[in-house]
Design an enzyme around this catalytic site. Structure first.
Site, short mmCIF file in Angstrom:
data_model
loop_
_atom_site.label_atom_id
_atom_site.label_comp_id
_atom_site.label_asym_id
_atom_site.label_seq_id
_atom_site.Cartn_x
_atom_site.Cartn_y
_atom_site.Cartn_z
N HIS A 1 -2.47 11.85 -9.04
CA HIS A 1 -3.14 13.05 -9.57
C HIS A 1 -2.84 14.21 -8.63
O HIS A 1 -2.25 14.02 -7.56
CB HIS A 1 -4.64 12.81 -9.75
CG HIS A 1 -5.42 12.51 -8.50
ND1 HIS A 1 -5.16 11.42 -7.70
CD2 HIS A 1 -6.45 13.17 -7.90
CE1 HIS A 1 -6.00 11.40 -6.68
NE2 HIS A 1 -6.79 12.46 -6.77
N HIS B 1 -4.76 16.30 -6.90
CA HIS B 1 -5.56 16.71 -5.75
C HIS B 1 -4.66 16.76 -4.51
O HIS B 1 -3.76 15.93 -4.34
CB HIS B 1 -6.73 15.73 -5.52
CG HIS B 1 -7.88 15.97 -6.47
ND1 HIS B 1 -8.80 15.00 -6.80
CD2 HIS B 1 -8.24 17.08 -7.17
CE1 HIS B 1 -9.70 15.50 -7.64
NE2 HIS B 1 -9.37 16.76 -7.88
N ASP C 1 -4.75 16.00 -1.42
CA ASP C 1 -4.53 14.89 -0.48
C ASP C 1 -3.60 13.82 -1.04
O ASP C 1 -3.24 12.87 -0.34
CB ASP C 1 -5.87 14.28 -0.02
CG ASP C 1 -6.72 13.74 -1.16
OD1 ASP C 1 -6.79 14.39 -2.22
OD2 ASP C 1 -7.34 12.67 -0.98
N HIS C 2 -3.18 13.98 -2.31
CA HIS C 2 -2.22 13.04 -2.91
C HIS C 2 -0.88 13.72 -3.23
O HIS C 2 0.09 13.04 -3.54
CB HIS C 2 -2.81 12.45 -4.19
CG HIS C 2 -4.06 11.68 -3.95
ND1 HIS C 2 -4.12 10.31 -3.96
CD2 HIS C 2 -5.32 12.10 -3.62
CE1 HIS C 2 -5.35 9.92 -3.67
NE2 HIS C 2 -6.09 10.99 -3.46
N HIS D 1 -10.97 9.46 -13.03
CA HIS D 1 -11.30 10.31 -11.89
C HIS D 1 -11.78 11.66 -12.44
O HIS D 1 -12.01 11.79 -13.64
CB HIS D 1 -10.04 10.44 -11.00
CG HIS D 1 -10.28 11.00 -9.65
ND1 HIS D 1 -11.38 10.71 -8.89
CD2 HIS D 1 -9.51 11.83 -8.88
CE1 HIS D 1 -11.30 11.35 -7.74
NE2 HIS D 1 -10.18 12.05 -7.70
N ASP E 1 -7.02 7.82 -7.45
CA ASP E 1 -8.45 7.70 -7.21
C ASP E 1 -9.14 7.37 -8.54
O ASP E 1 -8.75 7.89 -9.58
CB ASP E 1 -9.02 9.02 -6.69
CG ASP E 1 -8.46 9.41 -5.32
OD1 ASP E 1 -7.77 8.60 -4.70
OD2 ASP E 1 -8.72 10.54 -4.88
N HIS F 1 -7.72 4.65 1.16
CA HIS F 1 -8.43 5.86 0.77
C HIS F 1 -9.86 5.81 1.30
O HIS F 1 -10.84 5.86 0.53
CB HIS F 1 -8.38 6.04 -0.76
CG HIS F 1 -8.69 7.44 -1.23
ND1 HIS F 1 -9.96 7.83 -1.55
CD2 HIS F 1 -7.91 8.52 -1.43
CE1 HIS F 1 -9.94 9.10 -1.95
NE2 HIS F 1 -8.70 9.55 -1.87
ZN ZN Z 1 -8.02 11.37 -2.92
#
Ligand code: ZN
Length: 310
Positions: free
Chosen positions: A62, A64, A66-67, A143, A214, A272
């Site tokens: 996805h 976000h 941090d990914h 998510h 996530d 994670h």
């Molecule tokens: Zn994450």
């Protein structure tokens, strides 16, 4: 063929001194795929000894940060290295436009490399790669934004040939044995036709893993993880904060273990981790529901080999 699972970043939200943002490599002889590309993923891949030129695909769950935030940097490095082989980048709807706008602003620098963006939609499905041994499937997770998990597998291999038995019935050494092993009937020099039945064992299942983050616990996680050698599942919080996990679209370690048990995954790799949790406590809670739980550490390699018979 072995599947090496190398966690490259095991933190949630932001990196810490010992955990990078989300990224994980699934590597086999000749190639590897990168699951998520958080900030710092390419540096971590170099430290793991993974050759960027052998990267077959990037699978983004996805968008976000941090990914995703490591992807522009990684693509730029591949461009600087002069890569010409196309790179498949799979991800949710919107990733193509995002990469396009970065390219327009001059932030990518991919040079002559073709980036084949494959957006995942609806129920997901097969992600086709050319010239790579990996078989990849996606499924939508649950998510706060469109998110896909992935299953990464190596192909099944032919069963073991009983050479002594083949000798005994007079199959000459050489190409006829190879044909038998591949499951084909062969004609011997004396005219007899011999089939593989009884001479070749059952197919050997290729090693496999699923990458599920996530997400809150969801049926697609079970589907992706069904029978895999290793289910990599997010476990952002400990069980005492299950309500917070649910509210933020995440899972606890125990919830991940219940998914792994239902899917009959051989091993559960937790990753994670919120910077506010102790990963070992999260893993210990998970062991109440699954017998083989590993708390991933950055660069802590996990070997996964399918059992020798199907
Ligand atoms: Zn994450």
């Amino acid at each position: 063929m072995k599947l090496r699972i190398v966690p490259l970043g095991t933190s949630a939200g932001r990196p810490t001194l010992v955990r990078g943002a989300s990224a994980l490599a699934a590597a086999s002889e000749g190639g590897w795929v990168l699951c998520d590309c958080g900030e710092g993923a390419q540096l971590s891949a170099l430290r793991a000894g993974l050759s960027l030129s052998r990267l077959d695909a990037v699978l983004i769950t996805h968008l976000h940060g941090d990914h995703f935030n490591g992807l522009p940097g990684l693509l730029g490095t591949l461009g600087l290295e002069g890569r010409e082989r196309p790179l498949v980048v799979a991800g949710p709807e919107g990733i193509a436009a995002l990469l396009k706008s970065l390219e327009r602003a001059g932030a990518l620098g991919v040079g002559d490399m073709e980036v084949r963006v494959v957006e995942q939609r609806g129920p997901g499905g097969e992600v086709r790669l050319e010239g790579s041994p990996f078989l990849i499937e996606s499924r939508p997770l649950a998510h706060r934004v469109p998110t896909y998990g992935y299953r990464v597998a190596l192909p099944d291999r032919p069963g073991t040939l009983d050479v002594a038995a083949a000798d005994a019935i007079g199959v000459p050494r050489g190409p006829l044995l190879a044909d038998l092993k591949a499951g084909r009937a062969v004609t011997l020099p004396d005219g007899r036709v011999v089939g593989p039945e009884g001479l070749v064992g059952p197919k050997r299942r290729g090693a496999s893993m699923a990458y599920v983050l996530d997400t809150v616990p969801c049926p697609a996680a079970v589907e992706l993880g069904r029978g895999v050698d290793a289910l990599v599942h997010e476990s952002t919080y400990e069980q005492g904060r299950a309500d917070l996990a649910r509210a933020r679209g995440h899972s606890t370690g125990l919830e991940a273990a219940r998914i792994a048990a239902e899917a009959e995954a051989a091993a559960l790799v937790l990753t994670h981790f919120s910077p506010s949790v102790d990963a070992e406590i999260v893993a210990e809670e998970a062991r109440a529901a699954h017998a083989n739980v590993i708390a991933a550490k950055d660069l802590g390699e996990i070997l996964s080999e399918a059992p020798s018979s199907a």
